[in-house]
Design an enzyme around this catalytic site. Structure first.
Site, short mmCIF file in Angstrom:
data_model
loop_
_atom_site.label_atom_id
_atom_site.label_comp_id
_atom_site.label_asym_id
_atom_site.label_seq_id
_atom_site.Cartn_x
_atom_site.Cartn_y
_atom_site.Cartn_z
N HIS A 131 0.82 -1.22 0.00
CA HIS A 131 0.00 0.00 0.00
C HIS A 131 0.85 1.27 0.00
CE1 HIS A 131 -4.06 -1.80 0.80
NE2 HIS A 131 -3.27 -2.84 1.00
N ASP A 152 3.25 9.38 -0.60
CA ASP A 152 2.04 8.64 -0.28
C ASP A 152 1.86 7.54 -1.32
OD1 ASP A 152 -0.29 8.08 1.14
OD2 ASP A 152 -0.93 10.17 1.19
C1 GDG Z 1 -2.35 3.73 3.29
C2 GDG Z 1 -1.31 4.42 2.39
C3 GDG Z 1 -2.93 4.32 0.50
C4 GDG Z 1 -9.17 9.59 7.82
N1 GDG Z 1 -9.65 10.32 8.85
C5 GDG Z 1 -10.85 9.79 9.14
C6 GDG Z 1 -11.10 8.73 8.28
N2 GDG Z 1 -10.05 8.62 7.48
C7 GDG Z 1 -9.96 7.66 6.37
C8 GDG Z 1 -10.02 8.39 5.05
C9 GDG Z 1 -9.39 7.38 4.10
C10 GDG Z 1 -8.39 6.71 5.00
O1 GDG Z 1 -8.76 6.98 6.37
C11 GDG Z 1 -6.98 7.26 4.78
O2 GDG Z 1 -6.48 6.70 3.60
P1 GDG Z 1 -5.22 7.30 2.85
O3 GDG Z 1 -5.09 6.59 1.56
O4 GDG Z 1 -5.44 8.77 2.66
O5 GDG Z 1 -3.94 7.11 3.79
P2 GDG Z 1 -3.29 5.95 4.76
O6 GDG Z 1 -4.09 5.74 5.97
O7 GDG Z 1 -1.90 6.39 4.99
O8 GDG Z 1 -3.33 4.61 3.85
C12 GDG Z 1 -2.01 5.23 1.31
C13 GDG Z 1 -3.83 3.51 1.41
O9 GDG Z 1 -3.11 2.83 2.43
C14 GDG Z 1 -4.63 2.48 0.62
O10 GDG Z 1 -3.79 1.67 -0.14
O11 GDG Z 1 -3.74 5.13 -0.34
O12 GDG Z 1 -1.05 5.82 0.44
O13 GDG Z 1 -0.44 5.26 3.16
O14 GDG Z 1 -10.33 6.44 3.68
O15 GDG Z 1 -11.35 8.72 4.75
N3 GDG Z 1 -12.22 7.98 8.31
C15 GDG Z 1 -13.16 8.30 9.24
N4 GDG Z 1 -13.00 9.34 10.12
C16 GDG Z 1 -11.86 10.10 10.09
O16 GDG Z 1 -11.73 11.06 10.90
N5 GDG Z 1 -14.30 7.60 9.30
#
Ligand code: GDG
Length: 444
Positions: A161, A369
């Site tokens: 990821h 990222d």
């Molecule tokens: C890893 C990789 C890759 C965030 N705050 C809240 C909340 N979130 C949710 C978001 C989104 C998820 O968490 C974050 O996903 P990201 O992709 O932005 O980042 P990572 O957590 O670092 O994920 C990344 C991912 O894996 C998938 O392969 O894209 O690059 O680092 O869905 O919405 N959800 C809720 N409340 C919050 O306050 N419910």
């Protein structure tokens, strides 16, 4: 039909959208896997999130929202060396190009190997001959090696990821070679971007004398595997549906009412140094400084749930952010207004959807990222008739796909400031045109 066994560090079947989200459900991996697991029968195996003084190997099976989960507790020492140690103090910073934050501690590596072995032993009795096993992320790279050593011949795939970094960074890791060799026990390896796949291939061909053949086949260590690119997406239709829910609409109305005459810029990130939060705030500060006429027309909402707070680098980041936000608000607030609203809690998914929709600008500025799902969620939540503008770092994997966003280099406060200026004054025609193309990509 063969079953799917998903293996990841944490097992977080996300709650139904109308239920309160638990702490553990924040994070891209959990969100992304939920959709796949609901479609296939199978099992999701991993750590329970709990620790015990000694490892018991006791499996706990449950059925949650249509998904069967199997979890195991970790021993206290394993938790420190494998999770807080090798995963979050070694591989995470290194793979996000933060050599300065990378700890190279032998005991961490030993804990990492030990936990992967323990996970494999615990999972073994659940595996049936036709099952396809799908292992996720940097915590579990040696999982296939351990399963193969126990005689498992099933098809096993791996998805990374986070970024796979450049060769020069990988070799700073003591014992990088066995780590990469362990990747060759998978039948298929998935990366988020071509850049990541290419970096992996570069290591294999230059560092260990491997070769790359047709059909994305890589050979090294006397083994072959296939390494390909599968950029992760969101369940866009479901996200659009959530955006239309009563709860999301209520939050949307509330946000508009509270930002009286101001356009809202939103950031949503786990509180992590890879997300470029400081750079984002400094860019916003530059915007306020350079555009006195627009100060009264804009506000930034930053939602940043605390993450990995036992690791020092995360505690340090949190204090720096507190200071920075205090400084900016101190300099630019009015008696009845603060330019930055900063929230360290997590919100329900439907509430987030309402927030995204109410924001004129989605500001996504990671320094590195793997993909970044927030950028895709922001797009999916927009009103097609009056969409907002996405500002996106070139260092997010998502920038390779979302090319109609305003792409910026987060290391430049000027670029962030200029993009904000441009986004806030962009007319409805250009906004719709850009969004149509972005949304097409996200839906696809
Ligand atoms: C890893 C990789 C890759 C965030 N705050 C809240 C909340 N979130 C949710 C978001 C989104 C998820 O968490 C974050 O996903 P990201 O992709 O932005 O980042 P990572 O957590 O670092 O994920 C990344 C991912 O894996 C998938 O392969 O894209 O690059 O680092 O869905 O919405 N959800 C809720 N409340 C919050 O306050 N419910």
């Amino acid at each position: 039909m063969s079953r799917l066994i998903v293996v990841s560090n944490r097992v977080n079947p996300p709650p139904a959208p109308d239920q309160t989200d638990g702490e553990g459900s924040v994070g891209g991996l959990a969100m992304a896997l939920a959709a796949a697991l609901r479609e296939y029968s199978g099992v999701w195996f991993g750590w329970s999130g709990k620790t015990t003084p000694t490892f018991t190997g006791q499996l706990s099976m449950q059925r949650v929202n249509g998904v069967t989960t199997a979890t195991v507790d970790l021993e206290d020492g394993d938790y420190q060396e494998y999770y807080n140690g090798y995963a979050n103090k070694t591989l995470w910073p290194l793979f996000h190009y933060r050599v300065d934050l990378t700890a190279y501690d032998r005991s961490f590596g030993e804990g990492y190997d030990r936990v992967n072995k323990r996970f494999a032993e615990t999972l073994l009795p659940l595996i049936e001959p036709d099952d396809v096993i799908w292992v996720h992320d940097y915590h579990l790279i040696p999982m296939a090696r351990e399963l193969r050593r126990m005689g498992v011949t099933n098809r096993i795939g791996f998805f990374l990821h986070i970024p796979w970094p450049a060769h020069q960074l990988v070799v700073t890791l003591p014992r990088h070679r066995p780590l990469v060799e362990a990747m060759f026990d998978y039948d298929l390896i998935g990366f988020q971007t071509e850049e990541n796949r290419h970096a992996f291939e570069g290591y294999v061909t230059t560092e260990v004398g491997g070769s790359a053949g047709p059909g994305q086949i890589l050979s090294a260590f006397g083994k072959t595997t296939r390494a390909a690119v599968f950029p992760i997406g969101i369940d866009a239709a479901d996200f659009a549906r959530i955006t239309d829910s009563p709860r999301a609409r209520k939050v949307y109305d509330r946000m508009l009412a509270h930002s009286v005459f101001r356009k809202m810029v939103v950031g949503v990130d786990r509180l992590d140094y890879s997300k470029g939060l400081e750079e984002r705030l400094v860019g916003f500060e530059r915007f306020l400084h350079d555009n006195p006429d627009q100060r009264s027309q804009v506000m930034l909402l930053q939602i940043a749930p605390i993450s990995r707070d036992e690791v020092e680098a995360y505690q340090d980041l949190r204090s720096r952010l507190d200071g920075l936000i205090g400084r900016i608000n101190g300099a630019y607030a009015e008696m009845d207004f603060t330019p930055i609203r900063y929230v360290n809690r997590s919100y329900r998914r439907d509430e987030l959807a309402g927030v995204y929709r109410a924001a004129r600008v989605g500001l996504v500025t990671p320094l590195r990222d793997g993909m970044n799902l927030v950028a895709k969620e922001y797009v999916a939540a927009q009103d097609p008739n009056d969409p907002g503008v996405l500002i996106l770092s070139r260092f997010a994997g998502a920038a390779r796909q979302l090319t109609e966003a305003l792409i910026i280099n987060p290391n430049s406060p000027e670029e962030i400031s200029d993009a904000l200026s441009r986004a806030l004054s962009m007319g409805p025609g250009e906004r719709r045109q850009r969004w149509d193309s972005l949304n097409h990509t996200v839906q696809k």
